[in-house]
Design an enzyme around this catalytic site. Structure first.
Site, PDB file in Angstrom:
ATOM      1  N   GLU A  86       1.102  -2.101  13.108  1.00  0.00           N
ATOM      2  CA  GLU A  86       1.162  -3.577  13.149  1.00  0.00           C
ATOM      3  C   GLU A  86       1.571  -4.095  14.522  1.00  0.00           C
ATOM      4  O   GLU A  86       1.709  -5.308  14.700  1.00  0.00           O
ATOM      5  CB  GLU A  86       2.130  -4.077  12.067  1.00  0.00           C
TER       6      GLU A  86
ATOM      7  N   TRP B 153       0.839  -1.212   0.000  1.00  0.00           N
ATOM      8  CA  TRP B 153       0.000   0.000   0.000  1.00  0.00           C
ATOM      9  C   TRP B 153       0.869   1.256   0.000  1.00  0.00           C
ATOM     10  O   TRP B 153       0.408   2.349  -0.319  1.00  0.00           O
ATOM     11  CB  TRP B 153      -0.958   0.017   1.208  1.00  0.00           C
ATOM     12  N   ASP B 154       2.148   1.094   0.301  1.00  0.00           N
ATOM     13  CA  ASP B 154       3.096   2.209   0.301  1.00  0.00           C
ATOM     14  C   ASP B 154       2.999   3.006  -1.004  1.00  0.00           C
ATOM     15  O   ASP B 154       3.130   4.228  -1.010  1.00  0.00           O
ATOM     16  CB  ASP B 154       4.537   1.690   0.398  1.00  0.00           C
TER      17      ASP B 154
ATOM     18  N   LYS C 241       3.648   1.415  16.209  1.00  0.00           N
ATOM     19  CA  LYS C 241       4.741   1.278  15.240  1.00  0.00           C
ATOM     20  C   LYS C 241       4.788   2.467  14.281  1.00  0.00           C
ATOM     21  O   LYS C 241       5.837   2.972  13.938  1.00  0.00           O
ATOM     22  CB  LYS C 241       4.524  -0.021  14.455  1.00  0.00           C
ATOM     23  N   GLN C 242       3.619   2.893  13.827  1.00  0.00           N
ATOM     24  CA  GLN C 242       3.587   3.947  12.798  1.00  0.00           C
ATOM     25  C   GLN C 242       2.257   4.667  12.843  1.00  0.00           C
ATOM     26  O   GLN C 242       1.302   4.180  13.449  1.00  0.00           O
ATOM     27  CB  GLN C 242       3.792   3.328  11.429  1.00  0.00           C
TER      28      GLN C 242
HETATM   29  C1  BGC Z   1       4.879  -1.421   7.562  1.00  0.00           C
HETATM   30  C2  BGC Z   1       3.826  -1.481   6.482  1.00  0.00           C
HETATM   31  C3  BGC Z   1       4.500  -1.336   5.142  1.00  0.00           C
HETATM   32  C4  BGC Z   1       5.607  -2.362   4.972  1.00  0.00           C
HETATM   33  C5  BGC Z   1       6.408  -2.143   3.719  1.00  0.00           C
HETATM   34  C6  BGC Z   1       5.913  -2.502   7.304  1.00  0.00           C
HETATM   35  O1  BGC Z   1       6.926  -2.428   8.267  1.00  0.00           O
HETATM   36  O2  BGC Z   1       4.301  -1.619   8.819  1.00  0.00           O
HETATM   37  O3  BGC Z   1       2.895  -0.421   6.650  1.00  0.00           O
HETATM   38  O4  BGC Z   1       3.560  -1.495   4.129  1.00  0.00           O
HETATM   39  O5  BGC Z   1       6.509  -2.266   6.048  1.00  0.00           O
HETATM   40  O6  BGC Z   1       7.004  -0.879   3.713  1.00  0.00           O
END
Ligand code: BGC
Length: 757
Positions: A476, A347-348, A588-589
């Site tokens: 996550e 999804w990035d 995490k984000q």
């Molecule tokens: C992130 C995801 C991301 C993926 C690839 C993961 O660590 O939590 O949001 O899509 O990395 O960049």
């Protein structure tokens, strides 16, 4: 803090050899050109720490899934970007001693990535048998002729005669570090002098690599070829102060672009043309291509080289990774810099990279990113069916539209990614004005995604509202939670946008509308249910704190702050058990904040501030995608210092190895987030009602910053100074622009100057 590289506005400079951290430098010094790429590996034989990597765009391997307990719905394979034929190999012997920088430590070692010209340079001295030698190397992958690359390798004897042997080779005997069953993924089709053709064991990708070697001495070479290996060796007795130079030309062609039978001849033709053109001209064309790229994408920061280097590093790697001329390709989170994430699409792309390409490249580039998903719609429908759901669920990780990820909490639950794909359609149309995209393809995707959401929520008798259970949000570090605010928000938004889009297409192009609804057997009455969900969706809110709840149980967690974590326990992902992470409040984000960024117009300043104040101190930013979003919101709510601090974190994430994982490769997709943190964050650039709006501020220690924006065939150059903002229309015709909410007309005769607020 250990700084790995020197500060320079255009260069990434390593001074002194550092075997222990060599893999970090290899990542930082990666080269790519959209067609192929490679880590910054040394040309010579090297027995120290190294992750060898050469990657070819679109060539992957479906590595059979490996999991503990199989669950229904898991994909059969995980796509892996393939480490392919090593193209750069040049072994050196000096007086019969093999040069290996792990054994003979170099003196005055310097490795330098020049981002302005897209070249990787290396120079060092060696002391062998009490004789000194100087070695200089220049390498590039052509941005102008993307099937080609070249190396200029020269050895100078500084104080005596010496026997030099230069062995330039191609080596197809390469494996992936990341392979589920330690398999060799290739089959040899053909090895002949200076050429190797390999085929992937599955999917039949064929890759032909070839080389041409030219030295500046009139000497014969020796050719040697065996299975998967071909070399050309030059021997020469070098005098004091004499230099021997090898020009190695390399090419890679694949059956993605040519018929199988054409591959060998095409590769040979490429090498012949490159040799005829010569190293210098090939390099000149390559540098010109970079000059053109920088002309429409550079960001210039006056007064802060640390920040300057950061943003150029990010733009440089993005541009090396993806050009957007081939709708079959996409942007892997590591690009061509490592194996992690399999080179697949996440999804990035939609959530982070699209805004970058919208503003720096022709609109067809962004359109290709949308087309990529459109072409995968049938697979996304199958994917939803596998889960027993209606509509389309786009995969979390994919190469060809099929899901590759196989952890239930992500594959089945991290479904917010579906919303990003719908949002990208909105974003593209809002930016480019290409509303016809809806009629042809966009609406089809939107309806299918909306159908999925409508089926994925359920009505709670208890709450008398719709809820969404069993999800993983962008954070996550919590799994299988209920009512993740972000996921529910983007689900509802998608349904609303799908309804509006249906109305638009119905009104403006009834034929297309009817045709589409017939084709996909969709009854427009289904939108009545969608509207009911939109009107009655549950969103957790804490009145006292004035925050949206990341999920139902978030406030029941022990409310610790990141500042409570001992420094040696960070990053959590390397130091804590997964169990401890999942039960912790640490984020995490960006999660709630991700939604506030996308839908900012819906929130008041106080709401933004409350949520930032609450969630940021609990966020560990262990995803590279995190600090950029927080930086943008910090700027919005007037936390300018914090915005700058987070900008440095996102822009220098790999340069400083903040997340302790740069050795695996660079965080390419988050680099687009870095770009956003200047343009959307400091510049507060948005497109609203078909107009550019800007509300910029300048970070305290910057004198000024300038950026370029491509907007609907116009190229704008914006310079934000301490007192005023200057906007120049470099290309295009007059149009209206809003600066600090006041409308101005911009024309190509003179720059628009507005006082800073
Ligand atoms: C992130 C995801 C991301 C993926 C690839 C993961 O660590 O939590 O949001 O899509 O990395 O960049």
């Amino acid at each position: 803090m250990k700084r790995f590289i020197e500060i320079d506005p255009w260069k990434i400079i390593q001074n002194g050899f550092d075997e222990k951290n060599n893999e970090i430098y290899e990542s930082l010094m990666s080269l790519g050109n959209g067609h192929m790429g490679m880590r910054g590996n040394l040309e010579e034989n090297f027995t120290g720490n190294t992750l060898k990597g050469t990657y070819v765009a679109g060539v992957y391997y479906p590595d059979k899934t490996r999991v503990g307990w199989w669950k229904n719905g898991y994909p059969e394979y995980f796509a892996k970007v393939l480490n392919s034929t090593n193209l750069i190999g040049i072994d050196i012997k000096i007086d019969n001693v093999t040069v290996d920088l792990n054994k003979t430590l170099p003196i005055e070692f310097k490795r330098e990535l020049d981002m302005q010209s897209g070249t990787l340079k290396r120079s060092f001295k060696l002391n062998i048998n009490n004789k000194k030698f100087k070695i200089e190397v220049i390498r590039f992958l052509s941005m102008q002729a993307i099937e080609l690359g070249a190396i200029n390798y020269s050895i100078t004897s500084l104080d005596n005669y010496a026997d030099i042997e230069i062995n330039s080779y191609l080596d197809g005997n390469v494996t992936n570090k990341d392979s589920n069953y330690d398999e060799y993924f290739w089959e040899e089709i053909n090895t002949e002098d200076k050429l190797i053709t390999l085929k992937t064991k599955k999917l039949d990708f064929k890759v032909t690599s070839s080389m041409g070697n030219v030295v500046n001495k009139d000497i014969d070479s020796e050719l040697n070829s065996s299975s998967l290996y071909t070399s050309e060796t030059f021997s020469y007795n070098l005098k004091k102060d004499e230099t021997i130079t090898l020009h190695k030309f390399i090419t890679v062609v694949t059956n993605r672009d040519y018929n199988d039978y054409e591959l060998n001849s095409k590769a040979k033709e490429n090498i012949k043309n490159a040799i005829n053109l010569g190293f210098d001209s090939l390099l000149k064309n390559h540098i010109q291509a970079w000059i053109d790229i920088w002309a429409s994408s550079d960001i210039l920061i006056e007064g802060d080289d640390v920040a300057q280097q950061g943003i150029r590093f990010n733009i440089f790697h993005l541009m090396q990774t993806y050009h957007g001329h081939d709708a079959r390709l996409n942007i892997g989170p590591k690009g061509f810099t490592g194996e992690k994430y399999g080179g697949s699409t996440y999804w990035d792309t939609e959530a982070y990279c699209l805004p970058f390409y919208l503003s720096t490249s022709d609109k067809n580039v962004s359109k290709n990113l949308l087309e990529y998903r459109y072409k995968h719609l049938d697979r996304a429908i199958e994917n939803a069916q596998k889960l027993g759901l209606d509509g389309a669920l786009y995969p979390m990780v994919t190469m060809n539209g099929e899901e590759c990820h196989n952890e239930w909490e992500i594959t089945f639950e991290e479904i917010h990614r579906n919303g990003a794909i719908a949002y990208a359609i909105y974003n593209y149309i809002n930016y480019t004005g290409d509303i016809d995209y809806l009629n042809t393809k966009g609406l089809n995707v939107l309806i299918e995604i909306a159908k999925f959401w409508a089926d994925r929520v359920h009505y709670s008798e208890n709450k008398k509202q719709y809820v969404m259970h069993g999800v993983t949000g962008p954070n996550e570090y919590e799994n299988n939670i209920n009512n993740n605010w972000y996921t529910s928000k983007i689900a509802i938004w998608t349904m609303k946008y799908a309804i509006e889009s249906m109305e638009y297409v119905k009104e403006t192009d009834l034929n297309s509308y009817n045709e589409l609804l017939n084709k996909i057997k969709f009854n427009e009455n289904e939108t009545v249910k969608w509207q009911d969900i939109i009107d009655n969706m549950y969103f957790g809110y804490d009145k006292e704190k004035g925050i949206f709840l990341q999920q139902d149980g978030y406030l029941d967690k022990e409310q610790l702050l990141v500042s409570d974590i001992p420094e040696n326990e960070l990053p959590l992902v390397h130091n804590w058990s997964w169990d401890k992470i999942l039960r912790s409040p640490f984020i995490k984000q960006a999660d709630v904040l991700q939604g506030m960024f996308l839908f900012e117009d819906e929130f008041t300043h106080t709401e933004m501030k409350n949520n930032f104040d609450y969630y940021e101190p609990r966020t560990v930013h262990e995803s590279s995608l995190s600090p950029c979003i927080y930086s943008i919101i910090a700027g919005d709510i007037g936390y300018e210092e914090k915005a700058y601090e987070l900008y440095l974190r996102t822009s220098r994430l790999d340069l400083e190895n903040y997340n302790s994982d740069t050795e695996d490769g660079l965080h390419i997709t988050s680099m687009a987030g870095t770009w956003m943190s200047i343009i959307y964050g400091f510049g507060r650039f948005r497109i609203k009602n078909n107009k550019i709006t800007l509300n910029p501020f300048t970070p305290e220690n910057w004198n000024s910053y300038s950026f370029k924006i491509l907007f609907r065939d116009n190229l704008l150059s914006v310079t934000v100074k301490k007192e005023e903002i200057e906007i120049l229309l470099e290309k295009g015709t007059n149009f209206d622009i809003l600066v600090y909410n006041k409308e101005y007309k911009i024309d190509s005769n003179s720059p628009l100057i507005v006082k800073i607020k």
